[in-house]
Design a protein around this motif. Structure first.
Motif, PDB file in Angstrom:
ATOM      1  N   LEU A 432       0.648  -1.091   0.548  1.00  0.00           N
ATOM      2  CA  LEU A 432       0.218   0.297   0.308  1.00  0.00           C
ATOM      3  C   LEU A 432       0.314   0.915   0.170  1.00  0.00           C
ATOM      4  CD1 LEU A 432      -3.185   0.899   0.131  1.00  0.00           C
ATOM      5  CD2 LEU A 432      -2.585   1.299   2.941  1.00  0.00           C
ATOM      6  N   SER A 433       0.698   1.791  -0.901  1.00  0.00           N
ATOM      7  CA  SER A 433       1.419   3.237  -0.645  1.00  0.00           C
ATOM      8  C   SER A 433      -0.060   4.419  -0.759  1.00  0.00           C
ATOM      9  CB  SER A 433       1.644   3.451  -2.120  1.00  0.00           C
ATOM     10  OG  SER A 433       3.407   2.941  -1.978  1.00  0.00           O
ATOM     11  N   SER A 434       0.655   5.331   0.535  1.00  0.00           N
ATOM     12  CA  SER A 434      -1.100   6.562   0.513  1.00  0.00           C
ATOM     13  C   SER A 434      -0.050   8.177   0.448  1.00  0.00           C
ATOM     14  CB  SER A 434      -1.920   6.495   1.139  1.00  0.00           C
ATOM     15  OG  SER A 434      -2.483   7.382   1.739  1.00  0.00           O
ATOM     16  N   SER A 435      -0.630   9.228  -0.215  1.00  0.00           N
ATOM     17  CA  SER A 435      -0.669  10.653   0.405  1.00  0.00           C
ATOM     18  C   SER A 435      -1.518  11.346   0.329  1.00  0.00           C
ATOM     19  CB  SER A 435       0.522  11.284  -0.899  1.00  0.00           C
ATOM     20  OG  SER A 435      -0.180  11.441  -2.022  1.00  0.00           O
ATOM     21  N   GLY A 436      -1.769  12.003   1.006  1.00  0.00           N
ATOM     22  CA  GLY A 436      -3.054  13.349   1.255  1.00  0.00           C
ATOM     23  C   GLY A 436      -2.679  14.620   2.189  1.00  0.00           C
ATOM     24  N   LYS A 437      -3.264  15.068   2.374  1.00  0.00           N
ATOM     25  CA  LYS A 437      -3.411  16.163   3.631  1.00  0.00           C
ATOM     26  C   LYS A 437      -4.363  16.309   3.434  1.00  0.00           C
ATOM     27  CE  LYS A 437      -3.963  19.688  -0.714  1.00  0.00           C
ATOM     28  NZ  LYS A 437      -3.167  20.100  -1.450  1.00  0.00           N
ATOM     29  N   LEU A 438      -5.037  16.603   5.471  1.00  0.00           N
ATOM     30  CA  LEU A 438      -5.882  17.083   5.685  1.00  0.00           C
ATOM     31  C   LEU A 438      -6.003  18.831   6.334  1.00  0.00           C
ATOM     32  CD1 LEU A 438      -7.604  14.644   7.914  1.00  0.00           C
ATOM     33  CD2 LEU A 438      -6.663  17.315   9.387  1.00  0.00           C
ATOM     34  N   ASN A 439      -7.072  19.342   5.834  1.00  0.00           N
ATOM     35  CA  ASN A 439      -6.918  20.295   6.982  1.00  0.00           C
ATOM     36  C   ASN A 439      -8.213  20.565   8.011  1.00  0.00           C
ATOM     37  OD1 ASN A 439      -8.817  23.849   6.756  1.00  0.00           O
ATOM     38  ND2 ASN A 439      -6.553  23.732   6.991  1.00  0.00           N
ATOM     39  N   LEU A 440      -7.895  20.702   9.434  1.00  0.00           N
ATOM     40  CA  LEU A 440      -9.023  20.836  10.068  1.00  0.00           C
ATOM     41  C   LEU A 440      -9.309  21.614  10.805  1.00  0.00           C
ATOM     42  CD1 LEU A 440     -10.730  19.279  11.755  1.00  0.00           C
ATOM     43  CD2 LEU A 440      -9.073  18.631  13.645  1.00  0.00           C
ATOM     44  N   THR A 441     -10.295  22.467  10.458  1.00  0.00           N
ATOM     45  CA  THR A 441     -10.473  24.463  11.236  1.00  0.00           C
ATOM     46  C   THR A 441     -11.736  24.309  12.342  1.00  0.00           C
ATOM     47  OG1 THR A 441      -9.855  25.525   9.007  1.00  0.00           O
ATOM     48  CG2 THR A 441     -10.805  26.516  10.504  1.00  0.00           C
ATOM     49  N   ASP A 442     -10.790  24.454  13.303  1.00  0.00           N
ATOM     50  CA  ASP A 442     -12.209  24.154  14.621  1.00  0.00           C
ATOM     51  C   ASP A 442     -12.995  23.122  14.180  1.00  0.00           C
ATOM     52  OD1 ASP A 442     -11.985  26.516  15.731  1.00  0.00           O
ATOM     53  OD2 ASP A 442     -13.633  27.381  14.871  1.00  0.00           O
ATOM     54  N   ASN A 443     -13.875  22.662  14.146  1.00  0.00           N
ATOM     55  CA  ASN A 443     -14.631  21.323  13.534  1.00  0.00           C
ATOM     56  C   ASN A 443     -14.763  21.547  12.495  1.00  0.00           C
ATOM     57  OD1 ASN A 443     -16.448  23.025  13.721  1.00  0.00           O
ATOM     58  ND2 ASN A 443     -17.735  22.032  14.972  1.00  0.00           N
ATOM     59  N   GLN A 444     -15.148  21.716  11.058  1.00  0.00           N
ATOM     60  CA  GLN A 444     -14.902  21.604  10.164  1.00  0.00           C
ATOM     61  C   GLN A 444     -13.220  20.602   9.401  1.00  0.00           C
ATOM     62  OE1 GLN A 444     -17.533  22.384   8.772  1.00  0.00           O
ATOM     63  NE2 GLN A 444     -18.316  22.566  10.101  1.00  0.00           N
ATOM     64  N   LEU A 445     -14.243  19.625   8.573  1.00  0.00           N
ATOM     65  CA  LEU A 445     -12.766  19.241   8.126  1.00  0.00           C
ATOM     66  C   LEU A 445     -12.445  19.306   6.306  1.00  0.00           C
ATOM     67  CD1 LEU A 445     -10.564  16.051   8.776  1.00  0.00           C
ATOM     68  CD2 LEU A 445     -12.918  15.508   7.794  1.00  0.00           C
ATOM     69  N   SER A 446     -11.339  18.977   6.233  1.00  0.00           N
ATOM     70  CA  SER A 446     -11.250  19.396   4.310  1.00  0.00           C
ATOM     71  C   SER A 446      -9.726  18.089   4.218  1.00  0.00           C
ATOM     72  CB  SER A 446     -10.897  20.387   3.745  1.00  0.00           C
ATOM     73  OG  SER A 446     -10.542  20.636   2.720  1.00  0.00           O
ATOM     74  N   GLN A 447     -10.389  17.047   3.197  1.00  0.00           N
ATOM     75  CA  GLN A 447      -9.183  16.252   3.803  1.00  0.00           C
ATOM     76  C   GLN A 447      -9.368  15.570   2.164  1.00  0.00           C
ATOM     77  OE1 GLN A 447      -9.952  12.238   4.048  1.00  0.00           O
ATOM     78  NE2 GLN A 447      -8.669  12.119   2.603  1.00  0.00           N
ATOM     79  N   GLN A 448      -7.733  14.978   1.775  1.00  0.00           N
ATOM     80  CA  GLN A 448      -7.980  14.433  -0.222  1.00  0.00           C
ATOM     81  C   GLN A 448      -6.714  13.391   0.558  1.00  0.00           C
ATOM     82  OE1 GLN A 448      -9.395  15.068  -2.661  1.00  0.00           O
ATOM     83  NE2 GLN A 448     -10.431  16.916  -2.760  1.00  0.00           N
ATOM     84  N   ALA A 449      -7.105  12.383   0.015  1.00  0.00           N
ATOM     85  CA  ALA A 449      -5.558  11.604  -0.070  1.00  0.00           C
ATOM     86  C   ALA A 449      -6.089  10.215  -1.347  1.00  0.00           C
ATOM     87  CB  ALA A 449      -5.795  10.710   1.231  1.00  0.00           C
ATOM     88  N   SER A 450      -4.965  10.085  -1.715  1.00  0.00           N
ATOM     89  CA  SER A 450      -4.758   9.180  -2.764  1.00  0.00           C
ATOM     90  C   SER A 450      -3.990   7.752  -2.176  1.00  0.00           C
ATOM     91  CB  SER A 450      -3.775   9.664  -4.053  1.00  0.00           C
ATOM     92  OG  SER A 450      -2.977   9.830  -3.648  1.00  0.00           O
ATOM     93  N   LEU A 451      -4.057   6.872  -2.369  1.00  0.00           N
ATOM     94  CA  LEU A 451      -4.246   5.556  -1.981  1.00  0.00           C
ATOM     95  C   LEU A 451      -4.156   4.622  -3.136  1.00  0.00           C
ATOM     96  CD1 LEU A 451      -5.803   5.529   0.773  1.00  0.00           C
ATOM     97  CD2 LEU A 451      -6.466   3.967   1.301  1.00  0.00           C
ATOM     98  N   VAL A 452      -2.642   3.362  -3.545  1.00  0.00           N
ATOM     99  CA  VAL A 452      -2.462   2.586  -4.614  1.00  0.00           C
ATOM    100  C   VAL A 452      -2.639   1.467  -3.589  1.00  0.00           C
ATOM    101  CG1 VAL A 452      -1.455   2.841  -5.951  1.00  0.00           C
ATOM    102  CG2 VAL A 452      -1.648   4.714  -5.881  1.00  0.00           C
ATOM    103  N   LEU A 453      -3.040   0.690  -4.105  1.00  0.00           N
ATOM    104  CA  LEU A 453      -2.732  -1.013  -3.697  1.00  0.00           C
ATOM    105  C   LEU A 453      -1.878  -1.285  -4.842  1.00  0.00           C
ATOM    106  CD1 LEU A 453      -2.969  -2.915  -1.296  1.00  0.00           C
ATOM    107  CD2 LEU A 453      -5.206  -4.107  -2.506  1.00  0.00           C
TER     108      LEU A 453
END
Lengths: 590, 163
Positions: A432-453
C-alpha cells in the motif's frame, strides 16, 4: 501567661530551618511523590497497571526525568499499550516561579506501542468499545453490501417530500375549514340586506328620526365592516395556502427528478456498470474513522483557551466538562503561554526499526509566541514499510487550525479479511502507498487522500460474484482509490472514487445489477405514481381553492355593495326631505 | 486521633495567650486554603517572626489542607466566574510581583481573598473561644467523670509526656 504578640527572638532561625527542611524534603521526596502521583492518575485514566521505575528531579537546571514507564494494554495484559525507556523535561526557572510551564527541551527515548511485558500487568477496568479510540487496523474491515442495501443507501427523497405535501394539504384543509365557519352565512347576509332595505325604504319624519336612522346605519356599517375583515382574512389564508401548496408541489417535482438522477448514477446501466461502487463500499467506513479524530479534539479540549468556540464539536457528546485544578486567568497580556514546550523529540521504536518525531512550540496559545506548533515524523526502512513521512502544523488563534500531510510508501499489508460469511474477501498480500493532506479548522474538516494498492492478492471462498471480483482484482497491476472528506468532523461527507469502479461494479454485483435495473423501473413507476397522487390531489385542491376564492369574492362584493349603495340612498333621502321641507316653507311664504 | 486530641488539650491549657492561639488558627487556616507557594512561605515567615503558637498553626494548616481536597474545586470555579473583570485582569497582567505570588491563578486568587476576609474574624473568634474555655469550661472539665477516666487512660499518659 503571655498576653501580647511580640517578636520571636529566634524567628529567622526557625524560618531558615523550616525552609532548609522543605528544600531537603522536596529534593529527596519530590521524585517519589511525582512517581506515585503519576502512577495513580495514569492507572485511574487507563484502567490498567502502570509501572514507572524512577522519577528524579534535578534542581539546577530544573529538570524532571522519568525512567522506564510502562502502561499495560487493558485489552492484552501481556503487552504494553505504550512504553518508553526515558523521558526528560528541562523547565525554565523564572517562568515556573511566575506559574507558567515553559519546557526548554522535552525528549522521549525508546517510545514503543504494543511491546511485550516481562510480567503480565493487572487490569482494573475492561477497555471500552473499539469505537472509542482510533483504530487504523479497522479501516479496511468492511462488510460488502448486497443489492438491497445498496438501494437503501441511495437515500431517496421523493417519499419524504410526498408525505410532506400530504401533511401540508391536511393542515391547510383543517385551517380553512375553521376559517370558513367564521364567514357570514347566506341567511345572515340576507338579514343584513333586509335591515338595510327596511332602513332605507322608511320615511324620515324629522331631524331626530334622521339622527336615529343614521345611528342605526352606522351600527350596520360597523357590523358589515367586521364581516368584511373576516372575509379579507379568509382571502389572505387562501392565498397563503395556494403558495404553500405550489411550493410543496415544486419540491416534490424536484425531489423526484433528483432521485431519478441518483438512481441513474447508482445503477448507471447505460455504461454497463455501477459508478461510485467504492464510495458505497468505503464511504461510510472512512467517514466513521475520520470522525474518530474528534476524540483527539476532546483530549486536548481542557487545555484550549476558553474564548474559542469549544462546544461546537463536543455538543453532541455528553462528556463531562473537564476543568484544570488551578487555571490561569485570561490576562490581556501574558509574558508566557500557560504551557509551552519549545522543542520535543520522540524516538519511536516500531516494527523492527525506529522513527523520529520532532515537535516545536507545543502550546495552546500560539498568538503569544507568534508561531504555530509544527511537527514531523520520519520513518524509514522498516521491514514492513519502505518510508513514511508525516508533517504538519497546528495553531490555536481565532480559530483552531490543523494542517497535516503524509506520504507513505510500500507498506506490506498483513493478511486481512474484508467482510464476513458469504461476502468475505481475503487479502493475502499487498503493498500500500498513500499520500494526502488534511485541514481541520475548528471542527470543519477538509481532507484529500490517494491510496494505491499494488501486487494485491485476493482470495474468496464466498459466492461466485466475489470469486469473480477477486480474480479481476488480482489481474490489476494497481488499484487506485481517491478519498476526499469534508464537513463536520463528527459527521464528515466522504467521497471515495476509483478508476476501477466500473470494473468492480460489474464483478461485484453481477446479477444484482439486473436487480438494480428492475428496481429502477419499479422506482420510476412508484415515483410517478407518488407524483401523480400528489399532483392529482393538488389539482383537486387548486379547484377547491379557486371555488372558495370565488365564493369569498362574491360575499366580499355583496358586503361592499350594501355598504356603499344603501349609505348613499339614506343620505339622498335625507337631503330630499330637507329640500322638500325648505321648498314648502318657501312656497308657504309666497 | 488520640495524639491530635492530646495536642489540642495541651495547647488550650498552655501558657500561650488567647490572641497567640487565635492568630495561629487564623494564619493556619489562611496557609491551609492557599495552594503551596510563595504566599504560604510568607505566612510561615510571619508566624516564625512573631510569637504565634507554632504547633497550633501547623495543626490547623494540616487540617485545612485536608478540607481543601473537598472545597478547592468549587472555589476555583467561583473565582473563575467572578474574576473576569477587565481592571483586575489588567492589574494582574501588568504586575509581575502579583504573578510571582501566583495571584493570576484562579485557586490562589480565590483562596487569598477568602483567607484575607476570614483572617480577622477567625482570629477574634478563636481567641474568644479560648478565653471562654479557660474561664468557664477548663476547671469544670477537669472534674468531669469522663475527664477522670481519660486521665487514667492512654491519652493522659500521652498528654503528660507532651507536657
Amino acid at each position: 501567661m503571655k498576653n501580647a504578640i511580640g517578636l520571636r527572638p529566634s524567628g529567622w532561625l526557625v524560618f531558615i530551618i523550616f525552609f532548609a527542611a522543605l528544600l531537603a524534603l522536596v529534593y529527596l521526596l519530590a521524585g517519589p511523590a511525582i512517581r506515585v502521583g503519576m502512577v495513580y492518575s495514569l492507572e485511574k485514566s487507563v484502567g490498567s497497571e502502570v509501572n514507572i521505575d524512577k522519577v528524579s528531579l534535578q534542581l539546577a537546571p530544573l529538570a524532571l526525568r522519568i525512567h522506564d514507564l510502562q502502561i499495560t494494554d487493558a485489552a492484552k495484559p501481556s503487552h504494553n499499550s505504550l512504553s518508553f525507556s526515558q523521558a526528560s523535561a528541562a523547565i525554565e526557572l523564572w517562568p515556573a516561579l511566575l506559574g507558567y510551564y515553559v519546557v526548554e527541551e522535552l525528549s522521549i527515548d525508546g517510545l514503543q506501542y504494543g511491546a511485550q511485558r516481562a510480567q503480565e500487568g493487572a487490569v482494573y477496568r475492561q477497555p471500552g468499545t473499539p469505537g472509542d479510540s482510533i483504530d487504523l487496523a479497522q479501516l479496511l474491515q468492511v462488510d460488502l453490501p448486497d443489492a438491497d442495501e445498496l438501494i437503501a443507501r441511495a437515500q431517496l427523497q421523493t417519499p419524504a417530500k410526498a408525505e410532506a405535501l400530504k401533511q401540508l394539504a391536511q393542515a391547510e384543509q383543517q385551517q380553512l375549514t375553521t376559517l370558513k365557519q367564521q364567514l357570514p352565512s347566506k341567511d345572515s347576509l340576507a338579514q343584513y340586506q333586509q335591515q338595510v332595505k327596511a332602513l332605507t325604504d322608511s320615511k324620515i319624519e324629522n331631524a331626530t328620526d334622521l339622527a336615529a336612522k343614521a345611528e342605526q346605519l352606522q351600527q350596520l356599517k360597523q357590523a358589515l365592516g367586521e364581516e368584511k375583515a373576516k372575509v379579507e382574512q379568509v382571502k389572505q389564508q387562501l392565498l397563503q395556502s395556494k403558495t404553500a401548496l405550489q411550493q410543496a408541489v415544486a419540491e416534490l417535482n424536484a425531489a423526484s427528478k433528483a432521485d431519478y438522477a441518483k438512481v441513474q448514477q447508482l445503477a448507471n446501466l447505460s455504461d454497463g456498470g455501477l459508478a461510485g461502487i467504492s464510495q458505497i463500499l468505503l464511504g461510510d467506513v472512512w467517514g466513521q474513522r475520520i470522525s474518530q479524530l474528534q476524540s483527539l479534539y476532546l483530549l486536548v479540549k481542557p487545555y484550549l483557551p476558553e474564548q474559542l468556540p469549544q462546544d461546537s464539536a463536543g455538543s453532541a457528546t455528553s462528556a463531562p466538562k473537564v476543568v484544570l485544578p488551578n487555571r490561569i486567568l485570561p490576562l490581556p497580556s501574558q509574558p508566557y503561554p500557560d504551557f509551552w514546550v519549545k522543542t520535543a523529540r520522540v524516538n519511536w521504536l516500531l516494527g523492527g526499526g525506529e522513527g523520529t518525531l520532532t515537535l516545536n512550540d507545543i502550546t495552546a496559545q500560539h498568538a503569544l509566541i507568534n508561531s504555530a506548533t509544527t511537527f514531523s515524523l520520519d520513518v524509514k526502512q522498516l521491514p514492513q514499510l519502505a518510508a513514511f513521512n508525516l508533517s504538519g502544523d497546528f495553531a490555536v488563534l481565532e480559530q483552531m487550525v490543523t494542517n497535516l500531510s503524509w506520504q507513505l510508501e510500500g507498506l506490506n499489508l498483513k493478511p486481512l479479511s474484508l467482510g464476513k460469511g458469504d461476502t468475505a474477501l481475503d487479502l493475502a498480500a499487498g503493498l500500500l502507498s498513500s499520500s494526502g493532506k488534511l485541514n481541520l479548522t475548528d471542527n470543519q474538516l477538509s481532507q484529500q487522500a490517494s491510496l494505491v494498492l499494488k501486487a494485491a492478492n485476493f482470495n474468496s471462498s464466498g459466492n461466485k460474484y466475489l470469486q469473480q471480483l477477486a480474480s479481476l482484482l488480482n489481474q490489476q497491476t494497481q488499484i487506485p482509490l481517491n478519498i476526499s472528506a469534508s464537513g463536520l468532523i463528527s459527521a464528515p461527507e466522504v467521497s471515495v472514487r476509483s478508476s476501477l469502479d466500473k470494473l468492480l461494479g460489474d464483478a461485484l454485483l453481477g446479477e444484482a445489477k439486473q436487480k438494480v435495473a428492475a428496481y429502477q423501473s419499479e422506482l420510476a413507476a412508484k415515483l410517478n405514481s407518488q407524483l401523480q397522487t400528489g399532483l392529482g390531489g393538488q389539482d383537486d385542491w387548486a379547484a377547491m381553492l379557486t371555488q372558495q376564492d370565488g365564493e369569498v369574492a362574491d360575499i366580499s362584493a355583496s358586503i361592499e355593495n350594501m355598504l356603499n349603495a344603501k349609505l348613499a340612498d339614506a343620505k339622498d333621502q335625507a337631503k330630499d326631505k330637507l329640500k322638500d321641507k325648505l321648498l314648502n316653507k318657501l312656497g308657504g311664504g309666497n | 486521633m488520640l495524639t491530635l486530641l492530646a495536642r489540642i488539650l495541651k495547647v488550650l491549657n498552655s501558657q500561650a495567650s488567647p490572641w497567640q492561639l487565635g492568630w495561629a488558627v487564623a494564619l493556619g487556616l489562611f496557609a491551609g486554603i492557599l495552594p503551596f507557594g510563595l504566599l504560604s512561605l510568607l505566612i510561615v515567615l510571619l508566624v516564625c517572626l512573631l510569637t504565634i503558637n507554632l504547633s497550633t498553626f501547623i495543626l490547623v494548616w494540616g487540617l485545612t489542607e485536608g478540607l481543601m481536597l473537598l472545597l478547592a474545586d468549587p472555589l476555583e470555579r467561583l473565582t473563575w466566574h467572578y474574576a473576569q473583570n477587565e481592571q483586575l485582569l489588567a492589574l494582574l497582567a501588568n504586575n509581575e510581583p502579583l504573578q510571582l505570588l501566583h495571584l493570576h491563578h484562579t485557586l490562589t486568587l480565590g483562596a487569598f481573598l477568602l483567607g484575607l476576609i476570614l483572617l480577622l474574624p477567625i482570629a477574634w473568634l478563636s481567641q474568644l473561644l479560648v478565653t471562654q474555655y479557660r474561664e468557664r469550661v477548663m476547671n469544670s472539665v477537669q472534674k468531669w467523670k469522663l475527664m477522670q477516666m481519660l486521665k487514667a487512660s492512654k491519652l493522659f499518659t500521652l498528654y503528660e509526656k507532651l507536657q
